[in-house]
Design a protein around this motif. Structure first.
Motif, short mmCIF file in Angstrom:
data_model
loop_
_atom_site.label_atom_id
_atom_site.label_comp_id
_atom_site.label_asym_id
_atom_site.label_seq_id
_atom_site.Cartn_x
_atom_site.Cartn_y
_atom_site.Cartn_z
N ALA A 205 0.81 -1.21 0.00
CA ALA A 205 0.00 0.00 0.00
C ALA A 205 0.84 1.26 0.00
O ALA A 205 0.42 2.28 -0.52
N ARG A 206 2.03 1.22 0.60
CA ARG A 206 2.80 2.45 0.72
C ARG A 206 4.29 2.16 0.58
O ARG A 206 4.74 1.03 0.70
N GLY A 207 5.06 3.22 0.37
CA GLY A 207 6.50 3.06 0.20
C GLY A 207 7.23 2.94 1.52
O GLY A 207 8.36 2.51 1.59
N THR A 208 6.60 3.32 2.61
CA THR A 208 7.22 3.21 3.93
C THR A 208 6.12 3.11 4.98
O THR A 208 4.97 3.41 4.72
N ASN A 209 6.47 2.66 6.14
CA ASN A 209 5.53 2.59 7.26
C ASN A 209 5.84 3.68 8.26
O ASN A 209 6.97 3.83 8.70
N THR A 210 4.82 4.45 8.66
CA THR A 210 5.01 5.43 9.72
C THR A 210 4.74 4.82 11.08
O THR A 210 5.15 5.36 12.11
N GLU A 214 2.43 -1.72 12.09
CA GLU A 214 1.75 -2.16 10.88
C GLU A 214 2.53 -3.32 10.27
O GLU A 214 3.73 -3.29 10.13
N GLY A 215 1.81 -4.34 9.92
CA GLY A 215 2.44 -5.56 9.44
C GLY A 215 2.49 -6.61 10.53
O GLY A 215 2.58 -7.80 10.26
N ILE A 216 2.45 -6.17 11.79
CA ILE A 216 2.34 -7.10 12.90
C ILE A 216 0.86 -7.28 13.25
O ILE A 216 0.37 -8.38 13.45
N ASP A 217 0.15 -6.16 13.31
CA ASP A 217 -1.28 -6.18 13.53
C ASP A 217 -1.96 -6.78 12.30
O ASP A 217 -1.83 -6.27 11.19
N ARG A 221 -1.88 -5.63 8.23
CA ARG A 221 -0.71 -6.28 7.64
C ARG A 221 -0.55 -5.93 6.16
O ARG A 221 0.55 -5.92 5.64
N TRP A 222 -1.65 -5.61 5.49
CA TRP A 222 -1.58 -5.28 4.07
C TRP A 222 -0.86 -3.96 3.82
O TRP A 222 -0.52 -3.65 2.69
N ARG A 223 -0.62 -3.16 4.88
CA ARG A 223 0.15 -1.94 4.71
C ARG A 223 1.65 -2.19 4.80
O ARG A 223 2.44 -1.27 4.56
N SER A 224 2.05 -3.37 5.15
CA SER A 224 3.46 -3.64 5.35
C SER A 224 4.10 -4.16 4.07
O SER A 224 3.70 -5.19 3.54
#
Length: 355
Positions: A205-210, A214-217, A221-224
């Motif tokens: 979904a994105r180039g980085t995680n803020t 995210e990705g653990i929850d 997870r689809w944002r990771s």
């Protein structure tokens, strides 16, 4: 290539354009060092012909031509099979008659994404096409697409009969997410041994995680990007290699893919654990490997990888060439191992980890 040019100076490449616009500024192409007769290959040795253009016959409704494959007949006419990505069409340009036929319009997913912010930026549709090496005999055509009734990227085999496509066989479903855009990949190619190579985008979904959670929850997870590109059990974010056949499953696994290769290189049999490493994987760690080219005999694979949009000065895009399986770095590194700070943690290119 040089050997062929030396034998026949007229054996130049013709560039086929399926486009909405023609370049207006000439570029200088030089391929130095080719032997006599002819010497260096320059602009004078190349030409292009516009076959299709929106608003003009033979296909005035041309829209978003994307991937293509070619079939030459005995007279040297080259038919072009191509996709129109979001319209969902698979078309064939008949070189002998200068006509275009729509072979199929697939029931592809057309959005919107769950996220309103990215709801209109749809990249899914009919994202790849390749002809079987024995197409003239079996008439098999393979499509990479996003079906409307399943949240997957699907590799399907169709049998072309005349001007229609039928007899679909699902070869491979690659789990996807449709919460946010993008990164589909979709290019496919066959090597000389009948293996199919598939460029599959990370679909992140994105180039980085803020938010590092995210990705653990599970609900996020689809944002990771780690859930896709660096997850060796997932099929997204890299090059896949399979051998299509007529079995119930639809394919077998060629020898020497990612898990088998690294088990041999390291002596670590965890790479052979299919609950950790999917056997279809050849490379991992790509963001959006949108193109694909093969040396069909030596099986060197090359692809373009679309990089992140959030980097002001560092390398963003990549052209890659691999002779063996590899982890290519995303989302931890881009370009020539430039560190990309992901989830607030910079990784070490010499020893990347994914926890």
């Amino acid at each position: 290539m040089k050997k062929n040019i030396a034998k026949n100076p007229q054996m130049w490449l013709g560039v086929v354009l399926l486009c909405g616009a023609i370049p207006t500024q000439a570029q200088t192409w030089t391929w130095p060092g080719c032997p006599s007769p002819g010497g260096d290959v320059t602009n004078a040795n190349f030409s292009y012909t516009t076959l299709l253009k929106r608003g003009v016959a033979p296909d005035p409704n041309l829209a978003e031509p994307d991937k293509m494959d070619f079939d030459m007949d005995a007279a040297g006419n080259v038919d072009i099979y191509f996709t129109e990505i979001r319209p969902g069409n698979i078309k064939r340009y008949n070189a002998a008659t200068n006509t275009v036929t729509t072979l199929a319009t697939l029931p592809r997913w057309t959005g919107p994404y769950t996220s309103v912010a990215n709801g209109g930026n749809i990249e899914e549709g009919v994202t790849g096409v390749v002809l079987d090496p024995n197409y003239k005999i079996n008439h098999y055509l393979y499509v990479h697409w996003s079906p409307a009734n399943a949240v997957v990227f699907r590799i399907s085999r169709f049998t072309v009969s005349g001007n229609t496509m039928g007899s679909e066989k699902i070869i491979l479903d690659i789990p996807a997410q449709r919460n946010e855009c993008c990164h589909t990949g979709g290019a496919m190619s066959f090597d000389a041994y009948g293996d199919m190579w598939i460029a599959q985008g990370a679909n992140g979904a994105r180039g980085t995680n803020t938010n590092p959670t995210e990705g653990i929850d599970e609900t996020l997870r689809w944002r990771s990007e780690e859930w896709g590109a660096s997850n060796t059990h997932g099929l997204r974010g890299g090059i896949l290699r399979i051998h299509p056949d007529n079995s119930t499953k639809g394919y077998t696994i060629p020898s020497g893919n990612f898990g088998e290769y690294f088990a041999a290189q390291t002596g670590n049999n965890q790479y052979l654990d299919t609950s950790k490493v999917s056997p279809e994987i050849y490379t991992k760690g790509s963001r959006n490997c949108y193109s694909l080219a093969l040396d069909p005999v030596r099986r060197w694979v090359a692809w373009g990888d679309v990089g992140p949009d959030v980097m002001a000065t560092n390398v963003r895009e990549e052209d890659n060439l691999r002779k063996t399986p590899a982890f290519m770095g995303w989302p931890y590194f881009v370009g020539n191992n430039t560190v990309f700070s992901y989830s607030g943690t910079a990784k070490n290119p010499a020893a990347p980890t994914n926890t």
